[in-house]
Design a protein around this motif. Structure first.
Motif: not given
Length: 272
Positions: A1-8, A10-15
């Protein structure tokens, strides 16, 4: 199962942007021709030359390096001894008090620690200088070393040490020849952590230092209060470069050790 979503994503990019964009701006403006750090006037390396001609910054850097080396070494020795007593000595009278005194600086505010040490040095009549800063940094850094080394000793196979004792080693020899080489990575990690904490400290050093022992963080803080100078950008860029080189070197060494260990395991498997 792929748990790396768009939310993750975007959050990683902003971080990462929050962490590294200010550093990129700082490094860029360290090569600025203008004295104004917010106005780009062309590429220049003159501020690096100005930095190396600024004797005040050089003296502060030398004091900081000496304090970091001596305090981290003392903190590593004392922290390793404390960790060994806590893990190997078992239950003894005063163990709870001893453990609390070791770990207290972890949760104690820096202001309280600095003020308490200042009052101590005044009470014993010790002039503030390099020695007092070394003692102060050793005090709060040894608890971090103790935590790192304790975690390694807790998982250490004591049968190896017992075998050395059965073969005629004294307890000191068993520790030096068997235990210390095995826990050496944790000891080195503790030293590096203590060294980093000493380089970074501002609050405790400001309480315990004197006119003849101005550390680099104190010097930078004093200079920034009068306005950010391009020399500070140049100094910060050099420090970022040193840290980056250290991280890359450690990663390369760690990767080579993993590859060598894997090859040794494969060779041992073939031999069997």
């Amino acid at each position: 199962m792929n748990r790396f979503s768009w939310f993750n994503a975007v959050s990683l990019t902003f971080g990462f942007a929050f962490l590294y964009i200010p550093m990129i701006i700082l490094v860029t403006y360290s090569f600025n021709e203008s004295k104004l750090v917010t106005v780009w006037a062309g590429f220049s390396t003159k501020w690096y030359g100005e930095l190396f001609r600024d004797q005040a910054f050089l003296d502060a850097a030398w004091v900081t390096l000496r304090v970091a080396v001596f305090s981290s070494t003392l903190a590593t020795i004392l922290g390793t001894m404390a960790a060994y007593v806590l893990i190997r000595a078992g239950r003894f009278t005063g163990r709870t008090l001893f453990s609390g005194m070791i770990y207290a600086p972890l949760v104690m505010p820096d202001v309280i620690t600095g003020l308490a040490l200042l009052l101590l040095f005044i009470g014993v009549g010790l002039d503030r200088g390099v020695l007092t800063v070394v003692l102060a940094h050793t005090t709060f850094a040894m608890c971090y070393v103790s935590v790192v080394v304790s975690s390694r000793l807790a998982t250490f196979d004591q049968s190896l040490e017992e075998a050395a004792l059965d073969l005629g080693c004294s307890p000191a020899q068993a520790f030096r020849l068997v235990t210390l080489p095995i826990i050496a990575p944790a000891v080195i990690s503790g030293w590096l952590l203590a060294f980093t904490l000493s380089l970074d400290d501002l609050v405790i050093a400001s309480f315990t230092t004197g006119p003849s022992a101005t550390t680099l963080p104190i010097k930078i803080f004093s200079a920034v209060r009068l306005g950010v100078s391009p020399e500070i950008n140049a100094l910060s860029t050099i420090m970022i470069g040193i840290v980056t080189a250290g991280v890359i070197t450690a990663s390369v060494i760690s990767k080579r050790n993993m590859v060598r260990q894997r090859r040794e395991e494969q060779a041992a498997a073939r031999a069997q």
